[in-house]
Design a protein around this motif. Structure first.
Motif, PDB file in Angstrom:
ATOM      1  N   SER A 285       0.849  -1.195   0.000  1.00 35.42           N
ATOM      2  CA  SER A 285       0.000   0.000   0.000  1.00 35.42           C
ATOM      3  C   SER A 285       0.881   1.239   0.000  1.00 35.42           C
ATOM      4  O   SER A 285       1.875   1.313   0.736  1.00 35.42           O
ATOM      5  N   SER A 286       0.493   2.216  -0.801  1.00 36.17           N
ATOM      6  CA  SER A 286       1.226   3.476  -0.832  1.00 36.17           C
ATOM      7  C   SER A 286       1.016   4.270   0.447  1.00 36.17           C
ATOM      8  O   SER A 286       1.838   5.131   0.804  1.00 36.17           O
ATOM      9  N   GLU A 287      -0.090   4.006   1.161  1.00 34.70           N
ATOM     10  CA  GLU A 287      -0.361   4.716   2.401  1.00 34.70           C
ATOM     11  C   GLU A 287       0.606   4.314   3.510  1.00 34.70           C
ATOM     12  O   GLU A 287       0.713   5.003   4.519  1.00 34.70           O
ATOM     13  N   LYS A 288       1.277   3.191   3.354  1.00 34.35           N
ATOM     14  CA  LYS A 288       2.215   2.719   4.374  1.00 34.35           C
ATOM     15  C   LYS A 288       3.597   3.349   4.235  1.00 34.35           C
ATOM     16  O   LYS A 288       4.481   3.071   5.037  1.00 34.35           O
ATOM     17  N   CYS A 289       3.792   4.158   3.199  1.00 38.23           N
ATOM     18  CA  CYS A 289       5.085   4.788   2.997  1.00 38.23           C
ATOM     19  C   CYS A 289       5.200   6.065   3.832  1.00 38.23           C
ATOM     20  O   CYS A 289       4.208   6.795   3.992  1.00 38.23           O
ATOM     21  N   TYR A 290       6.384   6.331   4.341  1.00 38.21           N
ATOM     22  CA  TYR A 290       6.653   7.534   5.115  1.00 38.21           C
ATOM     23  C   TYR A 290       7.567   8.452   4.296  1.00 38.21           C
ATOM     24  O   TYR A 290       8.622   8.019   3.842  1.00 38.21           O
ATOM     25  N   CYS A 308       4.677   0.451  -0.407  1.00 40.91           N
ATOM     26  CA  CYS A 308       5.512  -0.038   0.700  1.00 40.91           C
ATOM     27  C   CYS A 308       4.858  -1.250   1.338  1.00 40.91           C
ATOM     28  O   CYS A 308       3.628  -1.386   1.358  1.00 40.91           O
ATOM     29  N   PRO A 310       5.767  -2.686   4.824  1.00 47.99           N
ATOM     30  CA  PRO A 310       6.484  -2.848   6.095  1.00 47.99           C
ATOM     31  C   PRO A 310       6.088  -4.141   6.789  1.00 47.99           C
ATOM     32  O   PRO A 310       4.939  -4.581   6.713  1.00 47.99           O
ATOM     33  N   GLN A 387       6.646  -8.639  -1.587  1.00 52.83           N
ATOM     34  CA  GLN A 387       5.690  -8.620  -0.494  1.00 52.83           C
ATOM     35  C   GLN A 387       5.939  -9.760   0.503  1.00 52.83           C
ATOM     36  O   GLN A 387       5.347  -9.778   1.581  1.00 52.83           O
ATOM     37  N   ARG A 416      12.902  -5.721   6.102  1.00 52.73           N
ATOM     38  CA  ARG A 416      12.753  -4.638   5.142  1.00 52.73           C
ATOM     39  C   ARG A 416      14.021  -3.817   4.978  1.00 52.73           C
ATOM     40  O   ARG A 416      14.024  -2.785   4.314  1.00 52.73           O
TER      41      ARG A 416
END
Length: 502
Positions: A285-290, A308, A310, A387, A416
């Motif tokens: 998910s792109s929302e999991k990237c910081y 990302c 994680p 993944q 990771r």
């Protein structure tokens, strides 16, 4: 005014008292001082201090301009509750009443414990507590041989029933074989790398296909290196002697099938079923990237170019509990050495690695792909991707020499940071712990019977003690148990009974 007198509840031993009464003075003096006399003496000292203050007020009226503490007696209370006086204090020297009171208190401090016990006696509750503690200590000492017998019988029973030495020998053999002999990066007859050198997805497939699969699956009897050349050219010249001409299987005396039998592993162990491969997948998910908040997120996401994934696996060096997580694993794939040849099993691994491209391009038939998960993906994908956070290769083996099942789990943790941790874990159990030689079985049953009898005996003694305490007490049951029964060793006994019975 004179200081107050000491308490009058004194006990004066007469000449006719027995030697037993006199002998109690020394053992109980510490308990007496701790439980009653110190507290009484501290209270008495406080009263003496108040009397001293009254004496000062009565005999010496001070002017209002005298500073606070100008005519006060300087004292301190030590850790035992006794007053301490300053030797150079001028007040006792100038006031006879104060000096007399101070001398009296000092005489109390110089009195020995023996004299205190003989003159003031021992309170009944202190005496009874001391006698009870002595009885409990004696009972604990008398139970020591019984405790040793319990430990020995339990240890013998566990050793003969659990047979940990046998399980350890099997698990150590499996782990050593996989660690040392599953090699890849071959050059001639020497494999330069092992499981510790698996540091990428490509390394994993090389180790799996060239190392582990060839180690576990033994299609024929193995011979030593260059056995034909060892005889020398003149001897074998003109003959068809070679390794390929030697028997692939041997029917030994008493064998029903020639060795190696299908699914044999390390000569004495049998693979039950086959080899299972499965993995844990983290949804991307792109929302999991910081990303830094100062830069536009869409620009950074376009620059990264992928979502990302994680994961918590592989943050630290894996331990036993990490290899004993059996839920959340998907993409199951099975290899059956007793149904497929070694070459067929290698084709399965190739299909898993290239995502069925071999079947689609070489054979022109996607249905011939042996990777169950890969062939249903659109577009085609390899079995391991970015993944993946954990891959588990597991097999159940049975050793008929000891009657033992062992679950062998080979784990690869993809952290990771890009590193791959490797961890081999084995779990063993016996099909029937009572299947032992008759001499071991007799010893096991004897030790178990002794342990069970002692456990029942301890339970009976504890219940008997509870009944005696309740009958002898004039108060309620709960209070009697709290005051006269509950103790460290009783808790230990009941804990042992509970653990032993469960």
């Amino acid at each position: 005014p004179q200081p107050t007198n000491r308490p009058t509840n004194q006990h004066h031993p007469s000449d006719g008292e027995s030697l037993f009464t006199e002998s109690l003075v020394m053992p109980v003096r510490v308990a007496a001082v701790r439980h009653s006399l110190i507290a009484a003496r501290a209270a008495q000292h406080q009263q003496e201090l108040r009397d001293l203050a009254a004496a000062q007020a009565h005999h010496h009226e001070e002017d209002e301009d005298v500073g606070a503490g100008g005519r006060h007696l300087h004292t301190e209370v030590d850790q035992h509750g006794a007053l301490e006086f300053e030797s150079d204090d001028p007040l006792p020297k100038s006031d006879s009443a104060v000096k007399k009171a101070v001398d009296r208190l000092v005489s109390f401090q110089n009195e020995s414990l023996d004299e205190v016990v003989k003159t003031e006696g021992v309170p009944q509750d202190v005496y009874l507590d001391y006698v009870k503690s002595e009885i409990d200590t004696e009972a604990s000492c008398l139970e020591l041989p019984l405790t040793i017998v319990v430990l020995l019988s339990f240890a013998i029973m566990c050793i003969l029933l659990m047979k940990q030495h046998q399980a350890f020998s099997l698990e150590a053999a499996y782990e050593f074989d996989i660690t040392e002999n599953a090699n890849f990066a071959w050059s001639g007859n020497f494999g330069h790398k092992g499981i510790a050198d698996v540091n990428s997805i490509a390394d994993f497939w090389s180790w799996m296909r060239l190392g582990l699969l060839g180690l576990i699956v033994q299609p024929s009897w193995y011979y030593s290196e260059r056995v034909a050349d060892a005889l020398g050219g003149p001897i074998t010249a003109g003959t068809n002697y070679s390794v390929s001409s030697l028997p692939e299987q041997w029917l030994f005396d008493g064998y029903r099938k020639p060795a190696p039998v299908a699914n044999d592993y390390l000569r004495y162990t049998k693979i039950v079923g086959g080899i299972r491969m499965r993995q844990k997948v983290i949804p991307a998910s792109s929302e999991k990237c910081y990303f830094p908040v100062a830069i536009d997120r869409d620009v950074l996401q376009k620059w990264v170019g992928k979502p990302c994934v994680p994961a918590e696996e592989g943050l630290l060096t894996p331990e036993l509990q990490d290899a004993e997580v059996f839920n959340g694993l998907t993409r199951d794939q099975y290899l059956f050495p007793d149904l497929d040849s070694l070459d067929e099993l290698k084709r399965v691994l190739i299909d898993m690695e290239d995502g069925c491209n071999r079947a689609a391009t070489v054979e022109g038939n996607l249905a011939s792909c042996r990777c169950d998960w890969c062939k249903v993906q659109t577009p085609r994908q390899p079995w391991i991707d970015e993944q993946t956070s954990r891959v588990e290769i597991s097999l159940v083996v049975y050793n008929a020499q000891y009657g033992t099942y062992t679950y062998v789990s080979i784990n690869f943790m993809f952290n990771r940071g890009g590193h791959i941790y490797k961890f081999i874990h084995c779990l063993s159990t016996f099909v029937d712990p009572m299947q032992s030689p008759i001499e071991d079985l007799v010893v096991t049953i004897t030790a178990g019977a002794i342990w069970a009898c002692i456990l029942l005996y301890v339970s009976f003694c504890e219940l008997k003690e509870i009944c005696s305490v309740i009958r002898a007490s004039g108060s309620g049951c709960l209070r009697a148990l709290k005051d006269d029964y509950l103790g460290v060793w009783n808790v230990v006994d009941w804990t042992s009974i509970f653990i032993g019975s469960t």
